[in-house]
Design a protein around this motif. Structure first.
Motif, PDB file in Angstrom:
ATOM      1  N   ASP A 156       6.040  18.037   9.458  1.00 30.47           N
ATOM      2  CA  ASP A 156       4.822  17.689  10.180  1.00 30.47           C
ATOM      3  C   ASP A 156       3.706  17.590   9.153  1.00 30.47           C
ATOM      4  OD1 ASP A 156       6.207  17.805  12.523  1.00 30.47           O
ATOM      5  OD2 ASP A 156       5.273  19.646  13.259  1.00 30.47           O
ATOM      6  N   LYS A 157       3.057  16.438   9.107  1.00 35.54           N
ATOM      7  CA  LYS A 157       1.954  16.232   8.178  1.00 35.54           C
ATOM      8  C   LYS A 157       0.661  16.051   8.966  1.00 35.54           C
ATOM      9  CE  LYS A 157       4.428  16.452   4.426  1.00 35.54           C
ATOM     10  NZ  LYS A 157       4.185  17.492   3.399  1.00 35.54           N
ATOM     11  N   SER A 158      -0.442  16.564   8.439  1.00 35.15           N
ATOM     12  CA  SER A 158      -1.689  16.555   9.196  1.00 35.15           C
ATOM     13  C   SER A 158      -2.555  15.339   8.877  1.00 35.15           C
ATOM     14  CB  SER A 158      -2.458  17.861   8.959  1.00 35.15           C
ATOM     15  OG  SER A 158      -2.519  18.184   7.592  1.00 35.15           O
ATOM     16  N   PHE A 159      -3.237  15.333   7.739  1.00 33.68           N
ATOM     17  CA  PHE A 159      -4.124  14.221   7.394  1.00 33.68           C
ATOM     18  C   PHE A 159      -3.448  13.334   6.351  1.00 33.68           C
ATOM     19  CE2 PHE A 159      -6.942  17.561   8.917  1.00 33.68           C
ATOM     20  CZ  PHE A 159      -7.748  16.858   9.819  1.00 33.68           C
ATOM     21  N   ASN A 212       0.453  23.884  -0.624  1.00 33.52           N
ATOM     22  CA  ASN A 212       1.446  24.775  -0.023  1.00 33.52           C
ATOM     23  C   ASN A 212       2.043  24.084   1.202  1.00 33.52           C
ATOM     24  OD1 ASN A 212       1.112  26.930  -1.795  1.00 33.52           O
ATOM     25  ND2 ASN A 212      -0.543  27.818  -0.619  1.00 33.52           N
ATOM     26  N   VAL A 213       3.313  23.742   1.149  1.00 30.43           N
ATOM     27  CA  VAL A 213       3.951  23.080   2.281  1.00 30.43           C
ATOM     28  C   VAL A 213       5.081  23.960   2.802  1.00 30.43           C
ATOM     29  CG1 VAL A 213       3.346  20.752   1.522  1.00 30.43           C
ATOM     30  CG2 VAL A 213       5.490  21.759   0.761  1.00 30.43           C
ATOM     31  N   VAL A 214       5.286  23.902   4.118  1.00 35.14           N
ATOM     32  CA  VAL A 214       6.342  24.712   4.724  1.00 35.14           C
ATOM     33  C   VAL A 214       7.523  23.855   5.168  1.00 35.14           C
ATOM     34  CG1 VAL A 214       4.708  26.474   5.492  1.00 35.14           C
ATOM     35  CG2 VAL A 214       5.270  24.573   7.017  1.00 35.14           C
ATOM     36  N   SER A 215       7.351  22.545   5.125  1.00 38.84           N
ATOM     37  CA  SER A 215       8.429  21.646   5.534  1.00 38.84           C
ATOM     38  C   SER A 215       9.572  21.690   4.519  1.00 38.84           C
ATOM     39  CB  SER A 215       7.915  20.216   5.663  1.00 38.84           C
ATOM     40  OG  SER A 215       7.492  19.725   4.407  1.00 38.84           O
ATOM     41  N   SER A 216      10.705  21.122   4.913  1.00 32.92           N
ATOM     42  CA  SER A 216      11.854  21.156   4.012  1.00 32.92           C
ATOM     43  C   SER A 216      12.745  19.934   4.208  1.00 32.92           C
ATOM     44  CB  SER A 216      12.677  22.421   4.244  1.00 32.92           C
ATOM     45  OG  SER A 216      13.220  22.430   5.558  1.00 32.92           O
ATOM     46  N   ALA A 217      13.538  19.696   3.201  1.00 33.21           N
ATOM     47  CA  ALA A 217      14.573  18.665   3.249  1.00 33.21           C
ATOM     48  C   ALA A 217      15.889  19.317   2.864  1.00 33.21           C
ATOM     49  CB  ALA A 217      14.239  17.518   2.298  1.00 33.21           C
ATOM     50  N   VAL A 220       0.835  -1.199   0.000  1.00 29.69           N
ATOM     51  CA  VAL A 220       0.000   0.000   0.000  1.00 29.69           C
ATOM     52  C   VAL A 220       0.871   1.251   0.000  1.00 29.69           C
ATOM     53  CG1 VAL A 220      -1.732   1.328   1.272  1.00 29.69           C
ATOM     54  CG2 VAL A 220      -1.867  -1.181   1.202  1.00 29.69           C
ATOM     55  N   GLY A 221       0.548   2.184  -0.873  1.00 25.82           N
ATOM     56  CA  GLY A 221       1.215   3.475  -0.905  1.00 25.82           C
ATOM     57  C   GLY A 221       0.308   4.552  -0.334  1.00 25.82           C
ATOM     58  N   GLY A 222       0.897   5.658   0.089  1.00 27.24           N
ATOM     59  CA  GLY A 222       0.114   6.765   0.628  1.00 27.24           C
ATOM     60  C   GLY A 222       0.675   8.091   0.170  1.00 27.24           C
ATOM     61  N   LEU A 223      -0.115   9.141   0.340  1.00 24.10           N
ATOM     62  CA  LEU A 223       0.308  10.499   0.032  1.00 24.10           C
ATOM     63  C   LEU A 223       0.456  11.280   1.334  1.00 24.10           C
ATOM     64  CD1 LEU A 223      -2.060  11.436  -2.947  1.00 24.10           C
ATOM     65  CD2 LEU A 223       0.390  10.950  -3.103  1.00 24.10           C
ATOM     66  N   ALA A 224       1.618  11.851   1.574  1.00 21.37           N
ATOM     67  CA  ALA A 224       1.851  12.690   2.751  1.00 21.37           C
ATOM     68  C   ALA A 224       2.067  14.116   2.257  1.00 21.37           C
ATOM     69  CB  ALA A 224       3.050  12.185   3.547  1.00 21.37           C
ATOM     70  N   PHE A 225       0.982  14.861   2.126  1.00 21.18           N
ATOM     71  CA  PHE A 225       1.041  16.210   1.551  1.00 21.18           C
ATOM     72  C   PHE A 225       0.623  17.285   2.547  1.00 21.18           C
ATOM     73  CE2 PHE A 225       1.504  16.200  -3.239  1.00 21.18           C
ATOM     74  CZ  PHE A 225       2.049  14.931  -3.305  1.00 21.18           C
ATOM     75  N   TRP A 262       4.748   2.563   2.106  1.00 19.44           N
ATOM     76  CA  TRP A 262       5.574   3.706   1.714  1.00 19.44           C
ATOM     77  C   TRP A 262       4.679   4.895   1.397  1.00 19.44           C
ATOM     78  CZ3 TRP A 262       4.095   5.108  -3.146  1.00 19.44           C
ATOM     79  CH2 TRP A 262       3.569   4.094  -3.980  1.00 19.44           C
ATOM     80  N   TYR A 263       5.286   6.073   1.417  1.00 19.42           N
ATOM     81  CA  TYR A 263       4.556   7.313   1.158  1.00 19.42           C
ATOM     82  C   TYR A 263       5.290   8.148   0.114  1.00 19.42           C
ATOM     83  CZ  TYR A 263       2.935   5.984   5.827  1.00 19.42           C
ATOM     84  OH  TYR A 263       2.463   5.281   6.903  1.00 19.42           O
ATOM     85  N   VAL A 264       4.527   8.806  -0.734  1.00 20.05           N
ATOM     86  CA  VAL A 264       5.079   9.889  -1.541  1.00 20.05           C
ATOM     87  C   VAL A 264       4.888  11.147  -0.711  1.00 20.05           C
ATOM     88  CG1 VAL A 264       4.870  11.262  -3.638  1.00 20.05           C
ATOM     89  CG2 VAL A 264       4.592   8.783  -3.750  1.00 20.05           C
ATOM     90  N   LEU A 265       5.982  11.716  -0.261  1.00 21.50           N
ATOM     91  CA  LEU A 265       5.932  12.875   0.629  1.00 21.50           C
ATOM     92  C   LEU A 265       6.329  14.127  -0.127  1.00 21.50           C
ATOM     93  CD1 LEU A 265       6.959  13.097   4.309  1.00 21.50           C
ATOM     94  CD2 LEU A 265       7.911  14.771   2.701  1.00 21.50           C
TER      95      LEU A 265
END
Length: 408
Positions: free
Chosen positions: A169-172, A152-157, A136-141, A181-184
């Motif tokens: 920090d991801k909400s829903f 619009n995301v404020v996080s960074s790598a 199972v894959g997920g979306l972390a947006f 795994w997640y596509v973040l």
């Protein structure tokens, strides 16, 4: 139903609903297969998943085992290659039985297609076979800081050796703590282009990941809780596409599948609630009058009004899906055709509230008790507040109508 059954029905004067009205031409078998999975696998677990906030892992595995794990992926990679229309037919059908399973599957499909389209060949070969078998894959947006503005995301790598150090920090996050795994989506501020959006593949078992419980009004099996990623190391081989520049896939892959898929779910939930109400109205007989609930004209009119709303949304849904498939076949950017997606998501999320309320009203006191109809009502209420919210989408639609830029 046999030919004799049909003739008998026609002789009795019962109108048959044309198949073309409820399913796009050429997808009838796919729809029938989905209903078999729904009846045999999803429905029996739906109430338990809801009452115990249990992730529908068995149901998702059954969907994958039926051949629907990689529904939009090309056939040469083992996928079903069913396009937007097949995806929509399946999502609507699954949601009639278990909204949580359908929503997790929609997000999984969007994540899988995003990986396939934005990833390289090595990544496709590494992940798609597992998806077909049930990974199972997920979306972390979405992030708490920007709410329903999930784009619009404020996080960074930041760079660290042969990879990135991720803090987000991801909400829903649908399937939070449950996906393999997640596509973040995050920012890489040193990207050379103006668009800093960057997609990273993050595995659920990596160090530095923390998941939190999901306790909601509906969709209680979704496990759509917050996630924290603290100093998570992501190797370069798990970056999708380029450093920055990934807004293209946000608009051409993620948004279309997300909006179409969730709209499909709300149409399915509305139909499922109406089906349950119809069944209850036909079976419930009042001892004092000898009439079933369905024998009362006012009840039949409420059922009719509900079905008209469902079919209006379904017609928009499948016309939109077929239009997107045509765009894809002609090589046109999907991002230039978001308008009907905004409309169908808004309309479907609106009508599911009204139809599930009508289904509960028709079901009377029994409908108000914890059970199938009440569950549909709670599940469907999520649609209008799920980002982009209906208010945001109406603004985009309105700005488009007066011919000003929709996004600023």
């Amino acid at each position: 139903m046999t030919i004799n059954d049909i003739n008998t029905t026609l002789d009795e004067g019962i109108m048959q609903i044309s198949k073309w009205w409820t399913c796009p031409s050429g997808y009838e078998n796919l729809q029938e297969e989905a209903h078999v999975v729904g009846k045999n696998e999803l429905l029996s677990r739906a109430s338990i998943s809801d009452q115990e906030s249990m992730y529908p892992r068995e149901s998702l595995k059954a969907i994958a085992d039926a051949g629907f794990g990689a529904v939009t992926v090309p056939a040469e990679y083992g996928g079903l290659d069913a396009g937007f229309t097949g995806f929509s037919v399946l999502a609507e059908s699954f949601a009639q039985y278990c909204a949580s399973s359908a929503m997790c599957w929609v997000m999984h499909t969007a994540a899988t297609q995003t990986l396939f389209e934005s990833g390289n060949e090595e990544q496709r070969q590494r992940y798609i076979p597992g998806v077909i078998k049930g990974d199972v894959g997920g979306l972390a947006f979405s992030e708490p800081a920007t709410g329903g503005h999930f784009w619009n995301v404020v996080s960074s790598a930041t760079r660290k050796g042969d990879g990135y150090l991720l803090n987000a920090d991801k909400s829903f996050v649908t399937s939070a703590g449950e996906a393999d795994w997640y596509v973040l989506c995050t920012n890489y501020h040193d990207a050379p282009q103006e668009d800093k959006l960057t997609f990273l593949i993050v595995h659920n078992d990596q160090d530095g990941i923390e998941c939190f419980p999901f306790n909601a009004m509906g969709l209680r099996g979704n496990s759509s809780g917050p996630m924290k990623f603290k100093d998570v190391f992501v190797p370069t081989e798990n970056r999708l596409g380029t450093e920055g520049g990934m807004n293209y896939y946000n608009e051409n892959t993620v948004d279309p599948l997300f909006l179409l898929g969730t709209a499909s779910c709300w149409v399915g939930v509305a139909q499922g609630a109406l089906n349950a109400a119809i069944d209850s109205a036909k079976k419930k007989v009042h001892a004092d009058t000898g009439k079933s609930v369905a024998d009362y004209q006012v009840i039949r009119h409420e059922l009719a009004k509900g079905q008209i709303l469902v079919d209006s949304a379904r017609s928009m849904l499948y016309r939109t899906a077929e239009g997107l498939d045509k765009c894809a076949q002609e090589g046109l950017p999907i991002s230039e055709h978001l308008f009907p997606l905004w409309q169908i998501k808004t309309h479907a999320a609106d009508i599911v509230i009204q139809v599930t309320n009508q289904a509960l009203q028709v079901s009377g006191g029994k409908g108000y008790l914890t059970g199938q109809v009440e569950k549909y009502l709670r599940d469907g209420r999520a649609g209008a507040v799920m980002g982009p919210t209906n208010e945001i989408l109406r603004e985009w639609i309105g700005r488009t109508l007066i011919q000003v830029p929709w996004f600023e």
